[in-house]
Design an enzyme around this catalytic site. Structure first.
Site, PDB file in Angstrom:
ATOM      1  N   LEU A 101       0.872  -1.172   0.000  1.00 13.82           N
ATOM      2  CA  LEU A 101       0.000   0.000   0.000  1.00 13.82           C
ATOM      3  C   LEU A 101       0.911   1.226   0.000  1.00 13.82           C
ATOM      4  O   LEU A 101       2.009   1.189   0.576  1.00 13.82           O
ATOM      5  CB  LEU A 101      -0.895   0.008   1.251  1.00 13.82           C
ATOM      6  CG  LEU A 101      -1.909  -1.135   1.360  1.00 13.82           C
ATOM      7  CD1 LEU A 101      -2.678  -1.053   2.678  1.00 13.82           C
ATOM      8  CD2 LEU A 101      -2.894  -1.115   0.190  1.00 13.82           C
ATOM      9  N   ASP A 102       0.435   2.310  -0.627  1.00 14.21           N
ATOM     10  CA  ASP A 102       1.229   3.543  -0.651  1.00 14.21           C
ATOM     11  C   ASP A 102       1.420   4.077   0.760  1.00 14.21           C
ATOM     12  O   ASP A 102       0.637   3.756   1.670  1.00 14.21           O
ATOM     13  CB  ASP A 102       0.503   4.618  -1.484  1.00 14.21           C
ATOM     14  CG  ASP A 102       0.368   4.208  -2.943  1.00 14.21           C
ATOM     15  OD1 ASP A 102       1.154   3.351  -3.389  1.00 14.21           O
ATOM     16  OD2 ASP A 102      -0.530   4.750  -3.613  1.00 14.21           O
ATOM     17  N   LYS A 103       2.394   4.946   0.892  1.00 16.13           N
ATOM     18  CA  LYS A 103       2.696   5.533   2.213  1.00 16.13           C
ATOM     19  C   LYS A 103       1.446   6.190   2.828  1.00 16.13           C
ATOM     20  O   LYS A 103       1.197   6.079   4.030  1.00 16.13           O
ATOM     21  CB  LYS A 103       3.822   6.558   2.048  1.00 16.13           C
ATOM     22  CG  LYS A 103       4.307   7.160   3.335  1.00 16.13           C
ATOM     23  CD  LYS A 103       5.429   8.153   3.074  1.00 16.13           C
ATOM     24  CE  LYS A 103       5.705   8.958   4.323  1.00 16.13           C
ATOM     25  NZ  LYS A 103       6.575  10.108   4.073  1.00 16.13           N
TER      26      LYS A 103
END
Ligand code: URA
Length: 230
Positions: A101-103
């Site tokens: 998952l993105d930051k």
């Protein structure tokens, strides 16, 4: 290490039971059935099978993690905090997340050291569904593009996805693959900009309600069995 100890640790039975299984010929080491319940093995090198099943050297760990914002999913990053800061108490060193998952994305992540399961769940063939709650600005131009299989800005084509508008600027989007920044890019193709993204289910299993951001729990044996059957 003693063979009966390895088998008992991996949950094949009590020490007494696994000794009996060895004597009955259920267990092989490097392709040869062993009958001696006193057998010693090199657990890092020897390949142990219980009937048809490979007995792993390292205990497998399966965790549902509620990822908070602000952490990257890499095992190591020179500048950013990584999600693995949350798993310092877990003795296994080889943990990784199944997909990333993105930051700035929150929500459900599967954390494990089971490379075979991870590979299966990430393979295109499995087409595991991942559902996101998307908060966005703008108006979706053409909802039908989601279900038709959208072409992204770089020409890559997405598998058909399932978009449900819940209220103005809030939707659920289920995708069956994991292209880089896929949800944000799909929304951008619709003329929308994502404000926040939360993964609310993975492979049909919802983010456990009892978890708060930054918390994890082990999977139930039913959940592990379900994922292994995908
Ligand atoms: N799609 C995105 O754009 N970001 C994520 O973190 C996951 C899916």
């Amino acid at each position: 290490m003693r063979l009966d100890k390895l088998l008992a640790h991996r949950g094949y039975g009590s020490r007494k039971e696994v000794k009996e299984f060895i004597r009955k010929g259920y267990v092989s080491v490097n392709g040869t059935i062993v009958f001696d319940d006193d057998t010693k093995i090199n657990e890092k090198e020897d390949e142990v099978y219980f009937l048809e099943e490979n007995v792993p050297y390292e205990e497998k760990v399966y965790l549902w993690f509620y990822k908070p914002k602000g952490y990257v999913c890499a095992n190591f990053d020179p500048t950013e905090p990584t999600i693995f800061e949350f798993f310092r108490k877990i003795p296994t060193k080889n943990l990784f997340s199944v997909g990333r998952l993105d930051k700035d994305t929150t929500g459900l992540l599967l954390i494990t050291n089971d490379g075979i399961l991870s590979h299966r769940l990430l393979s295109k063939k499995s087409a595991v569904p991942k559902t996101y709650e998307v908060t966005f600005t703008g108006t979706v131009r053409d909802e039908s593009l989601f279900s038709q299989g959208m072409t992204l800005e770089d020409g890559s084509v997405c598998l058909p996805a399932c978009f449900t508008l819940l209220s103005s600027g809030v939707a659920h989007l289920t995708i069956y693959e994991g292209k880089y920044h896929q949800v944000k890019r799909m929304m951008a193709m619709q003329g929308c900009s994502v404000i926040s993204l939360k993964r609310i289910s993975f492979a049909g299993i919802s983010l456990p309600q009892e978890l708060s951001e930054g918390e994890y729990r082990t999977l139930t044996s039913e959940e592990i069995r379900f994922l292994k059957a995908i």
